[in-house]
Design a protein around this motif. Structure first.
Motif: not given
Length: 108
Positions: A56-71
């Motif tokens: 969730f660091k940097n406005d959640g960019q890693r979350f967005i990337k990981e979960y967009s790829k996963k789902y």
């Protein structure tokens, strides 16, 4: 200089005060569960606390990337303004019920 430090500290504390794990749980159920097709406990326990913080660091960019790829069906929502508004609360929800938290979320 002292005023600038106090203002910065106040802003940091203010942002943390507004985030809420209970709201995050409600937002997960309302917005994300339909995208991820798993209950809240399964979602939150996918990572350790430190991993959620990193995602969730940097406005959640890693979350967005990981979960967009996963789902892939969630990519559009995860890149929306709505997600950016709810992300701090969802982050608190994930921290509270992370795999190493010892707590269980009661959301289906």
């Amino acid at each position: 200089m002292k005023k600038l430090i106090m203002l910065t500290l106040g802003l940091v504390l203010t942002f943390n005060v507004f985030a809420d794990a209970a709201k995050g749980q409600k937002y997960y159920l309302k917005y994300l569960r339909s995208h991820f097709q798993i209950n809240g406990q399964e979602f939150a326990s996918q990572h350790l606390k430190v991993e959620w913080k990193r995602l969730f660091k940097n406005d959640g960019q890693r979350f967005i990337k990981e979960y967009s790829k996963k789902y892939p069906q969630s990519a559009e929502f995860l890149n929306s303004d709505t997600f950016q508004k709810i992300a701090p609360d969802v982050h608190d929800f994930t921290i509270k019920y992370a795999a190493d938290s010892g707590e269980l979320a009661s959301c289906n």
